[in-house]
Design a protein around this motif. Structure first.
Motif, PDB file in Angstrom:
ATOM      1  N   PRO A   3       0.807  -1.219   0.000  1.00 25.87           N
ATOM      2  CA  PRO A   3       0.000   0.000   0.000  1.00 25.87           C
ATOM      3  C   PRO A   3       0.845   1.276   0.000  1.00 25.87           C
ATOM      4  O   PRO A   3       0.517   2.249  -0.680  1.00 25.87           O
ATOM      5  CB  PRO A   3      -0.814  -0.113   1.300  1.00 25.87           C
ATOM      6  CG  PRO A   3      -0.909  -1.580   1.544  1.00 25.87           C
ATOM      7  CD  PRO A   3       0.399  -2.155   1.055  1.00 25.87           C
ATOM      8  N   ARG A   7       0.701   4.133  -2.880  1.00 27.41           N
ATOM      9  CA  ARG A   7       0.401   5.539  -2.594  1.00 27.41           C
ATOM     10  C   ARG A   7       1.481   6.464  -3.148  1.00 27.41           C
ATOM     11  O   ARG A   7       1.182   7.528  -3.684  1.00 27.41           O
ATOM     12  CB  ARG A   7       0.227   5.742  -1.092  1.00 27.41           C
ATOM     13  CG  ARG A   7      -1.024   5.099  -0.572  1.00 27.41           C
ATOM     14  CD  ARG A   7      -1.189   5.241   0.917  1.00 27.41           C
ATOM     15  NE  ARG A   7      -2.231   4.334   1.355  1.00 27.41           N
ATOM     16  CZ  ARG A   7      -2.095   3.464   2.353  1.00 27.41           C
ATOM     17  NH1 ARG A   7      -0.970   3.410   3.045  1.00 27.41           N
ATOM     18  NH2 ARG A   7      -3.089   2.672   2.665  1.00 27.41           N
ATOM     19  N   ASP A  39      -6.764   5.288  -0.312  1.00 32.19           N
ATOM     20  CA  ASP A  39      -5.397   5.797  -0.509  1.00 32.19           C
ATOM     21  C   ASP A  39      -5.393   7.315  -0.651  1.00 32.19           C
ATOM     22  O   ASP A  39      -4.533   8.002  -0.099  1.00 32.19           O
ATOM     23  CB  ASP A  39      -4.761   5.175  -1.757  1.00 32.19           C
ATOM     24  CG  ASP A  39      -4.392   3.719  -1.577  1.00 32.19           C
ATOM     25  OD1 ASP A  39      -4.287   3.259  -0.414  1.00 32.19           O
ATOM     26  OD2 ASP A  39      -4.197   3.036  -2.597  1.00 32.19           O
TER      27      ASP A  39
END
Length: 110
Positions: A3, A7, A39
């Motif tokens: 993640p 991002r 996000d």
């Protein structure tokens, strides 16, 4: 892709494209639109990302003054510093001029 990496990649894409929809980002990164929206919420806590709802013109965008590779002042910040410059002298004026020279987009000593 973690993640955090996703991002960072989203932020880099927004810096290049300036505007993108959640649908396009979801397709590009192979995740759901809900994941992209989450996000964007996280990124907007740290960066000046604007998220607009709507079919036409909706999506995430960055203001024109923001660039990751160089920190710059917003037009309002620069205008305020220029006003303050008239009230300063000596070392204080030199410090303010150095701030403007480093962070203002179109700075000239006047």
């Amino acid at each position: 892709m973690s993640p955090s990496e996703r991002r960072s990649a989203i932020l880099r894409l927004l810096c290049k494209r300036r505007h993108e929809t959640a649908t396009n980002l979801a397709e590009e990164f192979g995740v759901s639109e809900r994941t992209i929206r989450a996000d964007l919420v996280i990124l907007s806590c740290y960066y000046p990302i604007q998220v607009l709802r709507g079919r036409y013109g909706g999506g995430a965008s960055l203001p024109n003054w923001f660039h990751m590779e160089s920190k710059t002042l917003s037009p309002k910040q620069e205008a305020l510093l220029r006003k303050l410059r008239g009230t300063l002298d000596g070392d204080d004026l030199q410090v303010l001029n150095s701030i403007l020279a480093q962070f203002a987009l179109y700075w000239e000593y006047r």
